[in-house]
Motif scaffolding. Structure first.
Motif, PDB file in Angstrom:
ATOM      1  N   ARG A  26       0.627  -1.177  -0.074  1.00  0.00           N
ATOM      2  CA  ARG A  26      -0.108  -0.129   0.017  1.00  0.00           C
ATOM      3  C   ARG A  26       0.863   1.307  -0.027  1.00  0.00           C
ATOM      4  N   GLU A  65      -8.410  10.632   5.061  1.00  0.00           N
ATOM      5  CA  GLU A  65      -8.054   9.243   5.325  1.00  0.00           C
ATOM      6  C   GLU A  65      -8.850   8.351   4.413  1.00  0.00           C
ATOM      7  N   ASN A  66     -10.166   8.558   4.775  1.00  0.00           N
ATOM      8  CA  ASN A  66     -11.178   7.742   3.992  1.00  0.00           C
ATOM      9  C   ASN A  66     -11.360   8.020   2.789  1.00  0.00           C
ATOM     10  N   GLN A  67     -10.948   9.098   1.949  1.00  0.00           N
ATOM     11  CA  GLN A  67     -10.701   9.287   0.514  1.00  0.00           C
ATOM     12  C   GLN A  67      -9.520   8.544   0.047  1.00  0.00           C
ATOM     13  N   VAL A  68      -8.379   8.539   0.912  1.00  0.00           N
ATOM     14  CA  VAL A  68      -7.317   7.678   0.306  1.00  0.00           C
ATOM     15  C   VAL A  68      -7.593   6.371   0.341  1.00  0.00           C
ATOM     16  N   ASN A  69      -8.479   5.847   1.394  1.00  0.00           N
ATOM     17  CA  ASN A  69      -8.776   4.441   1.300  1.00  0.00           C
ATOM     18  C   ASN A  69      -9.613   4.167   0.096  1.00  0.00           C
ATOM     19  N   LEU A  70     -10.597   4.885  -0.403  1.00  0.00           N
ATOM     20  CA  LEU A  70     -11.383   4.882  -1.655  1.00  0.00           C
ATOM     21  C   LEU A  70     -10.562   4.781  -2.897  1.00  0.00           C
ATOM     22  N   TYR A 116      -7.478   3.746  -2.913  1.00  0.00           N
ATOM     23  CA  TYR A 116      -6.621   2.347  -2.836  1.00  0.00           C
ATOM     24  C   TYR A 116      -7.593   1.230  -3.253  1.00  0.00           C
ATOM     25  N   ASN A 117      -8.860   1.382  -2.742  1.00  0.00           N
ATOM     26  CA  ASN A 117      -9.731   0.385  -3.145  1.00  0.00           C
ATOM     27  C   ASN A 117      -9.982   0.265  -4.709  1.00  0.00           C
ATOM     28  N   LYS A 176      -7.154  -1.543  -6.208  1.00  0.00           N
ATOM     29  CA  LYS A 176      -7.156  -2.953  -6.173  1.00  0.00           C
ATOM     30  C   LYS A 176      -8.146  -3.485  -6.813  1.00  0.00           C
ATOM     31  N   ASP A 207     -22.187   1.365   6.599  1.00  0.00           N
ATOM     32  CA  ASP A 207     -20.956   2.049   6.589  1.00  0.00           C
ATOM     33  C   ASP A 207     -21.089   2.876   8.012  1.00  0.00           C
TER      34      ASP A 207
END
Length: 461
Positions: free
Chosen positions: A72, A88-93, A95-96, A99, A420
């Protein structure tokens, strides 16, 4: 695919290491001047297996834990993505999305070129990591096997070494189980403390209104929510009580009949059929309760002038009781059958009848196991969710009327955590408080059952 290849490599290494270690010590024992081995050849093979496999498995577990974090960081920092102003939640989106594109679950042509590049890098890093992990796994395994073969000799105490290693492995597994339980309890306690920092303990334990929905604006009605859990606890106890009123007598009487009165042919036929009830999915019971039992109860109640809700505690309790009958009958049957025949023969020798023997001798002797079966049934009833959702509803009503709709602790936990959720609002944290209370109640039930079991076991052992 990765898991399959590692599993195949693991099995091949186990067989190869065992064969090599056993063959080597047999050859060395044959060539030795005194001859003979300190331990059986199989222990030397097991010693080689432990040296070959255990270090490689430990390294693989560490690799699999660290791999996602490292990949990651490398993907997000090396793909040229503009993530500086993102939360942080936008970065996770993002990265999803990377993937999903790499896995082929999303059309890459619709994504930003930087994300496409990141997805290609992600796939490349995953392939490289897998090959590197496989090479390292085989290398460490080969090194461990080489070191084990260097240590193996006919006078080596292989049995003690293997048994000591296995003992430490068992201790480690026990520690994992204990630490897992401790982690679950600590997480419940931590999140519950956060909940009680926002909602008073007295309101939660003694409040009569349960409405955890939080309003979006402060001027809306009920914007602060209501977290009085007494209606939920009352609903849980009501449905569990109704279920046990069905399961306990039917299960116990059927166990006594099959253990003491039924012929072997009848027992061999009926007992498996009764135990089939335990294998039926709970959603099937839920459909049966909602589509068949609830309408029948409502129609019967209206025919005699009673006000019966379309979703009622009685419908859920009756069907749940049928579901947990096998838990009581099967375990009680095994416990009653395990009572020594000497107790029966002594009772008959004193002139007691069969029914008197069952009531005065067999039942008290089997009481510890029967208590255990009833405790298991109660725990199963308290933890059931699907039947309550489909047959009893979601309404938190404080009532002892079985014809009204109620809800339970487990149903509310599922409801609060669906979708969520952010773990900052009292609505979500209330689920952990409910879980902690449920854990404490189950613990108290176990303590009571253990005391009963200990008392009667000392009397009849």
């Amino acid at each position: 695919m990765t898991t399959l290849l590692i599993s195949l490599a693991f099995l091949v290494l186990v067989a190869l290491a065992f064969r090599i270690g056993r063959t080597r010590v047999v050859r060395l024992g044959t060539d030795a001047p005194g001859g003979g081995l300190h331990s059986l050849p199989g222990y030397y093979g097991a010693y080689a297996v432990l040296w070959c496999v255990v270090p490689a498995l430990i390294l693989t577990v560490v690799w699999l834990i660290a791999e996602p974090v490292i990949i990651r960081d490398m993907v997000l920092s090396g793909a040229g993505l503009d993530l500086a102003d993102m939360a942080e939640n936008q970065v996770n989106l993002v990265y999803n999305d990377i993937k999903n594109i790499a896995a082929g679950l999303k059309d890459a042509s619709l994504a930003d070129p930087a994300i496409q590049t990141a997805a290609q890098q992600y796939s490349s890093l995953q392939s490289t990591s897998f090959m590197a992990m496989l090479v390292v796994f085989l290398g460490v395994a080969a090194l461990g096997l080489f070191l084990a073969l260097q240590r193996i000799n006919p006078k080596m105490r292989a049995r003690q070494a293997v048994e000591r290693t296995i003992m430490w492995l068992l201790i480690g597994c026990s520690c994992v189980a204990i630490l897992t339980t401790a982690g679950i309890v600590m997480s419940l306690i931590f999140e519950t403390m956060r909940f009680f920092a926002k909602v008073p303990v007295t309101e939660f334990l003694f409040g009569m209104d349960w409405s955890p929905q939080m309003a979006l604006r402060s001027d809306q009605v009920g914007s602060s929510g209501a977290f009085g859990a007494v209606p939920i606890f009352a609903g849980t106890m009501l449905i569990s009580f109704l279920a046990m009123m069905v399961a306990a007598p039917i299960g116990l009487y059927s166990a006594i009949y099959m253990a003491e009165y039924a012929t072997p042919r009848f027992r061999s036929t009926v007992k498996p059929m009764l135990e089939i009830l335990a294998g039926i999915p709970t959603v099937v019971y839920g459909f049966f309760a909602a589509l068949t039992v609830a309408p029948v109860i409502r129609g019967f109640g209206q025919s005699i002038g009673l006000d019966v809700a379309s979703e009622s505690a009685l419908a859920a309790g009756l069907v749940m009781g049928v579901m947990i009958i096998p838990f009581v009958s099967s375990l009680s049957d095994d416990v009653i059958s395990a009572v020594p025949h000497s107790l029966r023969e002594g009772s008959y020798g004193l002139g007691a009848t069969k029914s008197e023997t069952i009531k005065q001798v067999i039942f008290p002797a089997a009481l510890p196991g029967i208590v255990g079966s009833l405790l298991l049934a109660v725990s199963r009833a308290i933890g059931e969710t699907m039947i309550v959702v489909m047959a009893a509803g979601l309404a938190a009503n404080l009532t002892a009327n079985p014809f009204q709709a109620v809800t339970t602790v487990t149903v509310q936990i599922v409801t609060l955590l669906v979708g969520d959720q952010e773990f900052d609002s009292p609505k979500t944290l209330a689920a952990f408080a409910l879980g902690l209370v449920l854990f404490i109640v189950t613990l108290i039930l176990n303590i009571i059952a253990l005391r009963v079991v200990r008392k009667y076991r000392e009397q009849y052992d």
